[in-house]
Design a protein around this motif. Sequence first.
Motif, PDB file in Angstrom:
ATOM      1  N   ARG A 155     -32.461  17.142  -1.313  1.00  0.00           N
ATOM      2  CA  ARG A 155     -31.115  17.352  -1.848  1.00  0.00           C
ATOM      3  C   ARG A 155     -31.157  17.332  -3.374  1.00  0.00           C
ATOM      4  O   ARG A 155     -31.873  16.538  -3.988  1.00  0.00           O
ATOM      5  N   ASN A 156     -30.359  18.222  -3.964  1.00  0.00           N
ATOM      6  CA  ASN A 156     -30.361  18.368  -5.413  1.00  0.00           C
ATOM      7  C   ASN A 156     -28.997  18.918  -5.833  1.00  0.00           C
ATOM      8  O   ASN A 156     -28.418  19.731  -5.115  1.00  0.00           O
ATOM      9  N   PRO A 157     -28.462  18.495  -6.976  1.00  0.00           N
ATOM     10  CA  PRO A 157     -27.166  19.018  -7.427  1.00  0.00           C
ATOM     11  C   PRO A 157     -27.115  20.544  -7.474  1.00  0.00           C
ATOM     12  O   PRO A 157     -26.053  21.147  -7.291  1.00  0.00           O
ATOM     13  N   ILE A 158     -28.261  21.155  -7.705  1.00  0.00           N
ATOM     14  CA  ILE A 158     -28.297  22.618  -7.762  1.00  0.00           C
ATOM     15  C   ILE A 158     -27.946  23.217  -6.405  1.00  0.00           C
ATOM     16  O   ILE A 158     -27.234  24.222  -6.307  1.00  0.00           O
ATOM     17  N   TRP A 159     -28.454  22.596  -5.325  1.00  0.00           N
ATOM     18  CA  TRP A 159     -28.200  23.102  -3.972  1.00  0.00           C
ATOM     19  C   TRP A 159     -26.860  22.623  -3.433  1.00  0.00           C
ATOM     20  O   TRP A 159     -26.320  23.200  -2.485  1.00  0.00           O
ATOM     21  N   PHE A 165     -21.518  23.239  -0.695  1.00  0.00           N
ATOM     22  CA  PHE A 165     -20.092  22.908  -0.657  1.00  0.00           C
ATOM     23  C   PHE A 165     -19.240  24.180  -0.650  1.00  0.00           C
ATOM     24  O   PHE A 165     -18.145  24.196  -0.061  1.00  0.00           O
ATOM     25  N   ALA A 166     -19.717  25.230  -1.312  1.00  0.00           N
ATOM     26  CA  ALA A 166     -18.991  26.503  -1.299  1.00  0.00           C
ATOM     27  C   ALA A 166     -18.938  27.078   0.115  1.00  0.00           C
ATOM     28  O   ALA A 166     -17.888  27.574   0.563  1.00  0.00           O
ATOM     29  N   MET A 167     -20.044  26.989   0.843  1.00  0.00           N
ATOM     30  CA  MET A 167     -20.078  27.464   2.224  1.00  0.00           C
ATOM     31  C   MET A 167     -19.199  26.599   3.118  1.00  0.00           C
ATOM     32  O   MET A 167     -18.567  27.095   4.060  1.00  0.00           O
ATOM     33  N   ASP A 168     -19.135  25.315   2.810  1.00  0.00           N
ATOM     34  CA  ASP A 168     -18.273  24.410   3.564  1.00  0.00           C
ATOM     35  C   ASP A 168     -16.818  24.841   3.441  1.00  0.00           C
ATOM     36  O   ASP A 168     -16.070  24.858   4.431  1.00  0.00           O
ATOM     37  N   PHE A 169     -16.412  25.200   2.234  1.00  0.00           N
ATOM     38  CA  PHE A 169     -15.039  25.650   1.995  1.00  0.00           C
ATOM     39  C   PHE A 169     -14.792  27.024   2.618  1.00  0.00           C
ATOM     40  O   PHE A 169     -13.751  27.261   3.243  1.00  0.00           O
ATOM     41  N   LEU A 170     -15.753  27.917   2.467  1.00  0.00           N
ATOM     42  CA  LEU A 170     -15.602  29.288   2.943  1.00  0.00           C
ATOM     43  C   LEU A 170     -15.524  29.374   4.462  1.00  0.00           C
ATOM     44  O   LEU A 170     -14.796  30.205   5.013  1.00  0.00           O
ATOM     45  N   THR A 201     -26.374  21.783   7.885  1.00  0.00           N
ATOM     46  CA  THR A 201     -27.398  20.754   8.073  1.00  0.00           C
ATOM     47  C   THR A 201     -27.756  20.095   6.740  1.00  0.00           C
ATOM     48  O   THR A 201     -28.040  18.896   6.686  1.00  0.00           O
ATOM     49  N   TYR A 202     -27.733  20.862   5.665  1.00  0.00           N
ATOM     50  CA  TYR A 202     -28.009  20.288   4.345  1.00  0.00           C
ATOM     51  C   TYR A 202     -26.969  19.222   3.995  1.00  0.00           C
ATOM     52  O   TYR A 202     -27.307  18.169   3.439  1.00  0.00           O
ATOM     53  N   LEU A 203     -25.727  19.485   4.326  1.00  0.00           N
ATOM     54  CA  LEU A 203     -24.653  18.537   4.037  1.00  0.00           C
ATOM     55  C   LEU A 203     -24.619  17.367   5.016  1.00  0.00           C
ATOM     56  O   LEU A 203     -23.829  16.443   4.855  1.00  0.00           O
ATOM     57  N   GLY A 204     -25.458  17.421   6.037  1.00  0.00           N
ATOM     58  CA  GLY A 204     -25.489  16.348   7.021  1.00  0.00           C
ATOM     59  C   GLY A 204     -24.284  16.356   7.940  1.00  0.00           C
ATOM     60  O   GLY A 204     -23.996  15.366   8.610  1.00  0.00           O
TER      61      GLY A 204
END
Length: 220
Positions: free
Chosen positions: A57-61, A66-71, A176-179
Amino acid sequence: MSTRMNHERARQVSRRWPLISGGTAVVLALALGAIVAFRAGPYSFDTRWLGELVEHRNPIWDVPAFAMDFLGGGWFGVFVVPITIAVILLVVKKPRSALYFVIATVVSAGMVQLLKSLFGRSRPLEILVTADFGSFPSGHVANAATMAVALAILLQRTWVWAAGGVYVMAMMLSRTYLGAHWLSDTVGGLLVGAAVAVLLWAPLASRLQREWSAPAAKAR
């Protein structure tokens, strides 16, 4: 000739839709059973996959995730995106296609909630977003898969299939990245979303094909 062949293929799908629907439902049921039935905790590949993503995990990713979470979810993903696409279909005078698209997204969302309640699977502890109860299947991925498959079926363009595939894979990765989900949850969402789009399209295939080929027929 091309239009006539498309009509014939669509008619064949309509005639065989019970077989197509039944076969898809069986595959879906087997897949769902393989993913979640008779197992209380996540699979080893679920934990390994999540562990790798958490470690990297990295702030860049975080930003695209989070954009995909919203979309793909909430009021924007569930209402704004599908309604916008349906309106565009209405503007280009494809009312049956718009109705099919809206029904597919609504049925997909309903199916996801039903399965969430049925399985009651717990989400990963490493979750970075606020989410409702029920990890299986992923609603974001199911929604993405339904829209991608439905649009690919309607537009019949290779680039639409490719773009839809990339979008669904990106959604699976972000969840999965966001858990928010185990990897198997996203696979379940993919199966549910794609199956709903196909099941609802099969009995309407001939009519939808006529709707899209009508302008070409008039032009000739």
